[in-house]
Write an enzyme that holds these catalytic residues in place. Structure first.
Site, mmCIF file in Angstrom:
data_model
loop_
_atom_site.group_PDB
_atom_site.id
_atom_site.type_symbol
_atom_site.label_atom_id
_atom_site.label_comp_id
_atom_site.label_asym_id
_atom_site.label_seq_id
_atom_site.Cartn_x
_atom_site.Cartn_y
_atom_site.Cartn_z
ATOM 1 N N ALA A 11 9.221 -24.298 46.096
ATOM 2 C CA ALA A 11 9.718 -22.975 46.477
ATOM 3 C C ALA A 11 10.999 -22.622 45.729
ATOM 4 C CB ALA A 11 9.982 -22.945 47.984
ATOM 5 N N ARG A 17 9.770 -11.545 39.430
ATOM 6 C CA ARG A 17 8.798 -10.444 39.379
ATOM 7 C C ARG A 17 8.708 -9.677 40.702
ATOM 8 N NH1 ARG A 17 4.106 -14.096 36.673
ATOM 9 N NH2 ARG A 17 5.440 -15.736 37.508
ATOM 10 N N LYS A 24 11.593 -15.043 46.918
ATOM 11 C CA LYS A 24 10.179 -14.649 46.994
ATOM 12 C C LYS A 24 9.452 -15.213 48.210
ATOM 13 C CE LYS A 24 7.065 -16.355 43.935
ATOM 14 N NZ LYS A 24 6.263 -16.347 42.692
ATOM 15 N N GLY A 82 10.650 -25.858 35.437
ATOM 16 C CA GLY A 82 9.202 -25.993 35.475
ATOM 17 C C GLY A 82 8.697 -26.771 36.682
ATOM 18 N N ASP A 119 4.243 -19.917 47.009
ATOM 19 C CA ASP A 119 3.801 -18.550 46.688
ATOM 20 C C ASP A 119 2.271 -18.464 46.660
ATOM 21 O OD1 ASP A 119 3.086 -19.703 44.270
ATOM 22 O OD2 ASP A 119 4.142 -18.259 43.018
ATOM 23 N N GLY A 155 -3.370 -20.905 34.542
ATOM 24 C CA GLY A 155 -3.711 -22.071 33.736
ATOM 25 C C GLY A 155 -5.223 -22.291 33.820
ATOM 26 N N GLU A 170 -1.990 -23.914 30.070
ATOM 27 C CA GLU A 170 -1.352 -22.677 30.522
ATOM 28 C C GLU A 170 -1.813 -21.518 29.645
ATOM 29 O OE1 GLU A 170 0.591 -22.151 33.386
ATOM 30 O OE2 GLU A 170 -0.483 -24.030 33.602
ATOM 31 N N TYR A 364 10.831 6.536 78.647
ATOM 32 C CA TYR A 364 11.494 5.379 78.040
ATOM 33 C C TYR A 364 11.857 4.408 79.143
ATOM 34 C CZ TYR A 364 14.830 2.238 76.014
ATOM 35 O OH TYR A 364 15.468 1.078 75.630
ATOM 36 N N ALA A 378 6.063 11.701 84.136
ATOM 37 C CA ALA A 378 6.322 12.127 82.757
ATOM 38 C C ALA A 378 7.801 12.434 82.572
ATOM 39 C CB ALA A 378 5.490 13.364 82.445
#
Ligand code: UD1
Ligand code: CA
Length: 482
Positions: A11, A17, A24, A82, A119, A155, A170, A364, A378
């Site tokens: 993570a 992006r 993310k 990576g 992800d 990939g 990849e 309410y 009401a």
């Protein structure tokens, strides 16, 4: 499963992006973060231990992971170099797991290690189990693959004619021929390799992105004589979320699954595609849901209840046989007993309504308790907030609150009491009493005609369109004489 399981959840990616201030993996699907979905799958898969690899400063990710899995191990990957580097950030967890699961003397360690991406949140327990079954059957590495509708970006899995997995290439590094392969890497991998950490340490970064790819583990394992296989799953189970359109796609897949499961369990939906569920929504038998209903987190609905069109519901319990909507809003702490009716344009927050209580229109009800079979007219408002504090309104069983009443909290209305319409109630009302707070009504016969005559004389204007309209209406209503 024969072997204890360590699950490593990656993570640490920045998720650029997503174009978001929030990491993310904290973006939600069905009211739960992608991290939450992934950790739930990891837990349900029976992991003996779970490690999460986060990026530097991702404190929110860490605290959410700890909240969901108290004994989770958190590892920080200081630089995003990576996926192989990310797994190696959890090296301690890997070594501990392998040493704990080591067999007697020279026997190699047999602990399974599964890597999940936070992800890729739609992964199911069944799919993880199928991967591990391949390890039980003799594979050293199992990769979860899928036939992609649009393989670009993923990939590709390079297999030999017998289906053995040789390498993962990849997208950016693939040759034109390799790019035509539609069998893609989901990112989910399972290992039963005593020397996994050493193998990962040998991965280099001579590729288009200059990153240490976890996917290169396959070629190295194959070269060492280990067996790697592919387990295929449906693309929907492994959709990778990199941007918000994919987040919405994952949401749609999740919702479709959840609606189908609910209907199979005995829920009626007229237009299921318009009903939005949360990860923890529970719906009883014979619940009937009309179109355009949104369930936020924390909702349970009892057997036979009916949710009419266009309701927004979160953090609420709806008792058996209750009727909600159309156009009702139930906020956290709304607790509706059996057969309760909450009608159009009624908002209920942090309020219990006992069995058979009704608030059918325009009200309410905040921070209160409504007794059994009480009737809320009401336009009733629980005035629960004075700008500083919240206070409670308590209404006894069988009480009747006339329309357009304001109940200024803190206030208690006794069992069976009546509140006259239009009252502003600031003091407690005893059981069985009538409380009325309004000026007495006066009536002056013939006043209207006198008023019009006077005004017409003063202003010089005719008695006006109002009078004309009234006269015409009277004529229309006269019996037809032809
Ligand atoms: C990756 C796979 C690709 C696969 C695809 C499936 C690699 C090299 N590629 O590509 O084969 O088809 O997923 O969706 O594995 N992460 C870290 N630290 C890092 C880099 C990534 O923790 O340094 C985490 C990310 O947070 C994410 C996951 O690893 O959860 C995957 O990273 P991402 O950059 O999204 O990989 P893809 O390019 O999608
Ligand atoms: Ca990805």
């Amino acid at each position: 499963m024969t072997s204890p399981l360590l699950i490593i959840v990656l993570a640490a990616g920045k998720g650029t992006r997503m174009k978001s201030a929030m990491p993310k993996v904290l973006h939600a699907i069905a009211g739960r973060s992608m991290l939450g979905h992934t950790l739930a799958a990891a837990t349900d898969a029976g992991a003996a231990s779970i490690a999460v690899v986060v990026g530097p400063g991702m404190d929110d990710v860490t605290s959410q992971a700890v909240a969901l899995v108290p004994d989770v191990k958190i590892f920080v990957q200081h630089e995003q170099r990576g996926t192989a580097d990310a797994v190696l950030a959890a090296r301690d967890a890997i070594e501990t797991h392998l040493s704990l699961t080591k067999g007697a003397d020279a026997e190699p360690a047999t602990g399974d290690i599964v890597v999940l991406y936070a992800d890729t949140p739609l992964i199911t327990v069944e799919t993880i189990a199928r991967l591990r079954a391949t390890l039980d059957a003799g594979a050293h590495v199992a990769v979860l693959g899928f036939r992609a509708r649009q393989p670009a970006g993923y990939g590709r899995l390079i297999t030999d004619t017998s289906g053995r997995l040789l390498a993962i290439r990849e997208d950016r590094d693939a040759s034109p021929a390799e790019r035509t392969i539609d069998l893609c890497n989901s990112g989910v991998m399972a290992f039963r390799l005593a020397n996994l950490h050493q193998l990962l340490g040998r991965i280099g970064n001579a590729n288009a992105k200059g990153e240490y790819y976890l996917t290169d583990a396959i070629e190295l394992a194959a070269a060492d004589g280990f067996t790697a296989t592919v387990v295929e799953c449906d693309e929907d189970d492994v959709l990778g979320v990199n941007a918000r359109d994919q987040l919405a796609e994952a949401e749609a897949i999740w919702q479709a699954r959840a609606r189908r499961a609910a209907m199979r369990d005995g829920v009626t939906m007229i237009a299921p595609e318009t009903v939005w569920l949360s990860f923890d929504t529970t719906l009883g038998r014979d619940v009937r849901i009309e179109p355009n209903v949104f369930f936020g987190p924390g909702v349970s609905v009892g057997d036979g209840a009916e949710i009419k069109a266009n309701c927004h519901i979160e953090g609420a319990r709806i008792g058996p046989g209750a009727r909600v909507g159309p156009f009702a809003r139930l906020r956290p702490g709304a607790d509706l007993g059996s057969e309760v009716h909450v009608g159009n344009f009624v908002e209920v927050k942090n309020t219990t309504m006992a069995a058979g209580a009704k608030a059918n229109h325009l009200a309410y009800l905040g921070d209160g308790a409504v007794g059994e079979a009480a009737n809320i007219g009401a336009g009733t408002i629980f005035c629960n907030y004075d700008g500083f504090n919240k206070a409670r309104t308590e209404i006894g069983a069988g009480a009747f609150i006339g329309s357009n009443s304001s109940l200024v909290a803190p206030v208690k209305i006794g069992d069976g009491a009546y509140i006259g319409s239009g009252s502003v109630i600031t003091k407690n009302v005893e059981a069985g009493a009538l409380a009325l707070e309004r000026s007495p009504q006066v009536a002056h016969p013939g006043w209207a005609e006198k008023f019009r005559t006077m005004m017409s004389r003063r202003t010089g204007k005719s008695k006006g369109a109002a009078l004309l309209a009234a006269t015409n209406m009277a004529k229309d209503k006269a019996p037809d004489r032809t």
